[in-house]
Write a protein that holds these residues in place. Sequence first.
Motif, PDB file in Angstrom:
ATOM      1  N   ALA A 184      54.317  48.566  40.066  1.00 34.37           N
ATOM      2  CA  ALA A 184      53.897  47.462  39.752  1.00 34.37           C
ATOM      3  C   ALA A 184      53.647  46.998  39.396  1.00 34.37           C
ATOM      4  N   ILE A 185      54.419  47.751  37.489  1.00 33.59           N
ATOM      5  CA  ILE A 185      54.270  47.008  36.513  1.00 33.59           C
ATOM      6  C   ILE A 185      55.574  46.253  36.857  1.00 33.59           C
ATOM      7  N   ARG A 186      56.481  46.999  37.228  1.00 35.01           N
ATOM      8  CA  ARG A 186      57.775  46.494  37.112  1.00 35.01           C
ATOM      9  C   ARG A 186      58.282  44.516  38.207  1.00 35.01           C
ATOM     10  N   ASN A 187      57.405  45.068  39.010  1.00 29.09           N
ATOM     11  CA  ASN A 187      57.176  43.846  40.098  1.00 29.09           C
ATOM     12  C   ASN A 187      56.470  42.402  39.376  1.00 29.09           C
ATOM     13  N   SER A 188      55.574  42.811  38.440  1.00 27.60           N
ATOM     14  CA  SER A 188      54.485  42.110  38.504  1.00 27.60           C
ATOM     15  C   SER A 188      55.767  41.576  37.270  1.00 27.60           C
ATOM     16  N   VAL A 189      55.715  42.395  35.773  1.00 33.51           N
ATOM     17  CA  VAL A 189      56.823  41.200  35.199  1.00 33.51           C
ATOM     18  C   VAL A 189      57.620  40.339  35.492  1.00 33.51           C
ATOM     19  N   LYS A 190      58.321  40.911  36.265  1.00 36.42           N
ATOM     20  CA  LYS A 190      59.326  40.459  36.966  1.00 36.42           C
ATOM     21  C   LYS A 190      58.946  39.025  37.724  1.00 36.42           C
ATOM     22  N   GLN A 191      57.872  38.528  38.330  1.00 41.19           N
ATOM     23  CA  GLN A 191      57.594  37.677  38.550  1.00 41.19           C
ATOM     24  C   GLN A 191      56.870  36.623  37.313  1.00 41.19           C
ATOM     25  N   MET A 192      56.614  37.158  36.203  1.00 44.76           N
ATOM     26  CA  MET A 192      56.156  36.876  35.764  1.00 44.76           C
ATOM     27  C   MET A 192      57.083  35.928  34.769  1.00 44.76           C
ATOM     28  N   LEU A 193      58.371  36.583  34.626  1.00 43.03           N
ATOM     29  CA  LEU A 193      59.267  36.243  33.444  1.00 43.03           C
ATOM     30  C   LEU A 193      59.660  34.937  34.083  1.00 43.03           C
ATOM     31  N   GLU A 194      59.871  35.443  36.236  1.00 43.39           N
ATOM     32  CA  GLU A 194      60.718  34.833  36.554  1.00 43.39           C
ATOM     33  C   GLU A 194      59.963  33.096  37.054  1.00 43.39           C
ATOM     34  N   MET A 195      58.879  32.982  36.452  1.00 42.55           N
ATOM     35  CA  MET A 195      57.235  31.817  36.701  1.00 42.55           C
ATOM     36  C   MET A 195      58.047  31.371  35.604  1.00 42.55           C
ATOM     37  N   PHE A 196      58.802  31.793  34.212  1.00 47.08           N
ATOM     38  CA  PHE A 196      59.145  30.398  33.102  1.00 47.08           C
ATOM     39  C   PHE A 196      60.654  30.764  33.404  1.00 47.08           C
ATOM     40  N   GLY A 197      61.263  31.104  34.283  1.00 46.23           N
ATOM     41  CA  GLY A 197      62.974  30.382  34.132  1.00 46.23           C
ATOM     42  C   GLY A 197      63.526  31.307  33.718  1.00 46.23           C
ATOM     43  N   TYR A 198      63.008  32.379  33.862  1.00 47.91           N
ATOM     44  CA  TYR A 198      64.173  33.670  33.159  1.00 47.91           C
ATOM     45  C   TYR A 198      64.704  34.176  34.835  1.00 47.91           C
ATOM     46  N   THR A 199      66.002  34.744  34.807  1.00 49.74           N
ATOM     47  CA  THR A 199      66.801  35.386  35.936  1.00 49.74           C
ATOM     48  C   THR A 199      66.545  36.567  35.472  1.00 49.74           C
ATOM     49  N   VAL A 200      66.327  37.618  36.522  1.00 49.45           N
ATOM     50  CA  VAL A 200      65.639  39.085  36.156  1.00 49.45           C
ATOM     51  C   VAL A 200      66.370  39.982  37.323  1.00 49.45           C
ATOM     52  N   VAL A 201      67.143  41.063  37.046  1.00 51.59           N
ATOM     53  CA  VAL A 201      67.148  42.236  37.245  1.00 51.59           C
ATOM     54  C   VAL A 201      66.695  43.275  37.181  1.00 51.59           C
ATOM     55  N   CYS A 202      66.430  44.353  37.875  1.00 54.27           N
ATOM     56  CA  CYS A 202      65.223  45.477  37.635  1.00 54.27           C
ATOM     57  C   CYS A 202      66.291  46.572  37.893  1.00 54.27           C
ATOM     58  N   SER A 203      65.976  47.916  37.135  1.00 57.58           N
ATOM     59  CA  SER A 203      66.378  48.777  37.558  1.00 57.58           C
ATOM     60  C   SER A 203      65.341  50.476  37.170  1.00 57.58           C
ATOM     61  N   ALA A 204      65.261  50.748  38.992  1.00 56.15           N
ATOM     62  CA  ALA A 204      63.419  51.540  38.173  1.00 56.15           C
ATOM     63  C   ALA A 204      64.150  52.796  38.011  1.00 56.15           C
ATOM     64  N   LYS A 205      65.595  53.436  37.269  1.00 58.15           N
ATOM     65  CA  LYS A 205      65.615  54.474  36.724  1.00 58.15           C
ATOM     66  C   LYS A 205      67.160  54.097  35.525  1.00 58.15           C
ATOM     67  N   GLY A 206      67.008  54.790  34.413  1.00 55.81           N
ATOM     68  CA  GLY A 206      67.925  54.404  33.092  1.00 55.81           C
ATOM     69  C   GLY A 206      69.411  55.181  34.257  1.00 55.81           C
ATOM     70  N   GLU A 207      69.764  55.360  34.520  1.00 53.94           N
ATOM     71  CA  GLU A 207      70.945  56.084  35.402  1.00 53.94           C
ATOM     72  C   GLU A 207      71.417  55.280  35.795  1.00 53.94           C
ATOM     73  N   TRP A 208      70.426  54.688  36.860  1.00 49.34           N
ATOM     74  CA  TRP A 208      70.329  53.261  37.366  1.00 49.34           C
ATOM     75  C   TRP A 208      71.462  52.062  36.564  1.00 49.34           C
ATOM     76  N   ALA A 209      70.284  51.458  35.730  1.00 49.72           N
ATOM     77  CA  ALA A 209      70.326  51.009  34.542  1.00 49.72           C
ATOM     78  C   ALA A 209      71.822  50.932  34.176  1.00 49.72           C
ATOM     79  N   LEU A 210      72.162  51.939  33.837  1.00 46.41           N
ATOM     80  CA  LEU A 210      73.337  51.595  32.719  1.00 46.41           C
ATOM     81  C   LEU A 210      74.409  51.630  33.920  1.00 46.41           C
ATOM     82  N   GLU A 211      74.830  52.001  35.184  1.00 43.68           N
ATOM     83  CA  GLU A 211      75.469  51.005  36.135  1.00 43.68           C
ATOM     84  C   GLU A 211      75.648  49.431  36.321  1.00 43.68           C
TER      85      GLU A 211
END
Length: 554
Positions: free
Chosen positions: A444-471
Amino acid sequence: MSRNSSESRLQHPSGDWRLDGELVLETSGLLEEEICKRKVAEDVLRRERLFISDIFNSIQDGICVLDLHFNIIRTNRSLERAFADKNTLLGRKCYQVYQMREEPCPWCPAVITLETGEVSVREVPFEYGYQSTRWFEISAFPFRDGAGNVVGVIDYIKDITERKHAQEERLQLEAQLCQAQKMEALGTLTGGIAHDFNNVLQGIQGYAELLLLGRADEENCMRQLREILSIAERGKQMTGQLLSFSRKLDSKLQPVELNPLVEKTEDLLRLAMPRMINIELELGPDLPTVLADATQIEQVLVNLANNARDSMPKGGILTISTANVSISEEKCRLRQEIKPGEYVELTITDTGHGMSAEMLEQIFQPFYTTKQNGAGAGLGLAMVKRIVANHSGHITVESSPGHGTTFKILLPVSQVRRTTPAEEQAAVCQAGSEKILLIEDEEAIRNSVKQMLEMFGYTVVCSAKGEWALELYAKEEAGIEVIILDLIMPGMGGKECLKELLKINPQARVLVASGYASSAVQQELLELGAKGFIRKPYKIEQVLTAVREILKNN
């Protein structure tokens, strides 16, 4: 030849005429008498020197005499036992012996005493051979000649290691007692917090269900959404108060406005007070700021309110008031523990059963309590007094059986001016076009923050885990400008993830987000390489401002 002509005569200094033989006999007698007196005087002086030397060497603390060049010219046995033998000490520089330096420090007591001619005292650590560090208190006294000129220094060296250890243990015990008492008070608040937090959840759930029904017009939908935000903000404040109250925090004295702090704490107090106890505020106008730790002053209010609650089992009134107070020199003569100056007075009054004179004498003693067994540890008022003392303040209590209790706390006015909200520059939500990596395990937090940032022009990529984020970061490192990293995640936690991200790119701009991180943890993350920290739950303008700050400053 006549007798008068044959006998040579000498004139005595007194004017008498005596024969040579008579004068020799008398002179010999005088010499023997002088020699005898001198021998007696020398014997007395020798015994006096032995007596003084015995006293000098019997003193348990170390003593050494220094010349004007810091050379040790005399020591007692205690100093020799503590540092070295006599042959090793004599002729050496004092700072080479018990300060372990090749030149005197500006704060060296002997240096200060030779410069000022006054007594100087300093506590100095010393690596005592192969044992642990020992502490010595060095007191330097000027040594003067008959004309009053300083010709040397007498150093008095006292081993205070045990005292230092006792002080450290006392401070640790006080910290433990303070935390224990805070948790005791927190337990009292738990029931009220749970009840009020359920109300928060009920409000959010109710408005969300109304929106899902889809029967309201646009204006009502916006109103309901604003209500949800308002209720969520109230829940944020409640959890923030509990976290700050329960967490071990170091004292951070800074300019604090007391009236807003009392009003904020009132909300927390109402959760702990039974319905039949009314809380009334009487806040003085135009109060200056005080130099204080807001969390600790909040703890003082909660402790005194809990004490008042226990004294009013059938209900009553708890009054909290503030006022400006000026303490004159004349008043200080009557109350010598207070210094003259400007203060803010914080008064907490209840209409409870009061206390006797015997109870008042012990009320601030640790573990003293009038409650039944199991109802409290008796630490609250002891910690209140300690906190007030740490703020250079003063606390008094007035009470009598059947007439309630009044606590008065004086806090010194801060000399540091605090900027007003009107003077503070308002944060501006700035848009951007950079690419952001959001690492957050809560969907829920990941999706809401992603939408907030995209509304202000940012491009957002998401990861639910630290291990995935490193890759993901290893593949897209060049395009990612900012990383928003949740601190508490399953698997690889935020701290380890931060370390690995910085191994990939030491210049990575990482903004750490958490709802439960102490100031010490925040400092550790910044030292590891994080560029900023933001506390959950955060508003859109807060995260946008934090992102722009990182991009601008890094």
